[in-house]
Design a protein around this motif. Structure first.
Motif, short mmCIF file in Angstrom:
data_model
loop_
_atom_site.label_atom_id
_atom_site.label_comp_id
_atom_site.label_asym_id
_atom_site.label_seq_id
_atom_site.Cartn_x
_atom_site.Cartn_y
_atom_site.Cartn_z
N LEU A 10 0.83 -1.21 0.00
CA LEU A 10 0.00 0.00 0.00
C LEU A 10 0.87 1.25 0.00
CD1 LEU A 10 -2.88 -0.86 2.53
CD2 LEU A 10 -3.07 -0.55 0.06
N PHE A 24 -5.03 5.67 0.72
CA PHE A 24 -4.05 4.90 1.48
C PHE A 24 -4.50 4.74 2.93
CE2 PHE A 24 -0.40 5.12 4.42
CZ PHE A 24 0.22 3.93 4.12
N GLN A 27 -7.54 2.27 3.15
CA GLN A 27 -7.17 0.88 2.94
C GLN A 27 -6.31 0.35 4.09
OE1 GLN A 27 -5.76 -0.27 -0.90
NE2 GLN A 27 -7.33 0.92 -2.00
N LYS A 28 -5.44 1.20 4.62
CA LYS A 28 -4.62 0.82 5.77
C LYS A 28 -5.51 0.53 6.98
CE LYS A 28 -1.34 2.98 8.89
NZ LYS A 28 -0.53 4.18 9.13
#
Length: 192
Positions: A10, A24, A27-28
């Motif tokens: 990522l 980012f 999704q993290k």
């Protein structure tokens, strides 16, 4: 792919401009929440633990959670308690309950071994106090021939020290059975 690998991937996508800072972060966050949810341990029911205890009677490999160890200990204790009471009134049942006690020896050793594996200890670590007690008792019985010798006092001291060592080892093993297992994979298998 490990969580760290996925996070690095990522991060690389963000550095290359493929992911925005907001994408980012989202999704993290999703990855971390997914991993936390996947690591939650499901509590084992008494029935499942007792069935597993008998099914894995001769399985010394793998791991056993606290519930998988302590539920069978509790159930067997209650069965033995009832057996003592019933045997007072119906002595014949003592034979049946004695056979039950013998039948629980191997499953008991096996689940203890798996419980030690869960806390990242060798099966021998858990079984050693029991084997030491057995060996000392057999030695005391065989050594009691009725003939007095100058070494009887020495034998008694050795036996007392041996029993004390077995007791201390047993307390340590008992404490380890109460501790939570390692949360991640160890050399004995995956976390349960």
């Amino acid at each position: 792919m490990t969580q760290l690998d996925e996070l690095e991937k990522l991060h690389d996508l963000k550095e290359k401009g493929i992911l925005s800072e907001e994408e980012f972060d989202n999704q993290k966050k999703a990855l971390l929440e997914q991993n936390v949810a996947g690591n939650e341990q499901k509590m084992v029911s008494m029935t499942d633990a007792y069935v597993s205890y008998w099914k894995k009677s001769f399985v010394w490999s793998g791991r056993a959670t606290r519930a998988e160890y302590w539920w069978p200990v509790l159930v067997n204790f209650l069965i033995n308690l009832v057996s003592m009471i019933v045997t007072v009134f119906v002595p014949f049942f003592g034979i049946l309950f004695g056979l039950f006690g013998i039948a629980t020896i191997f499953p008991g050793f096996a689940v203890l071994a798996r419980r030690m594996h869960d806390v990242n200890k060798s099966a021998w670590f858990g079984v050693m106090p029991i084997l030491l007690l057995f060996g000392l008792t057999v030695s005391a019985i065989i050594g009691n021939t009725g003939v007095q010798s100058e070494f009887d006092g020495f034998k008694a001291i050795v036996l007392i020290i041996g029993y004390l060592i077995a007791f201390v080892m047993g307390v340590i093993v008992f404490i380890y059975t109460l501790l939570p297992g390692t949360k991640s994979k160890n050399k004995y298998g995956d976390a349960r």
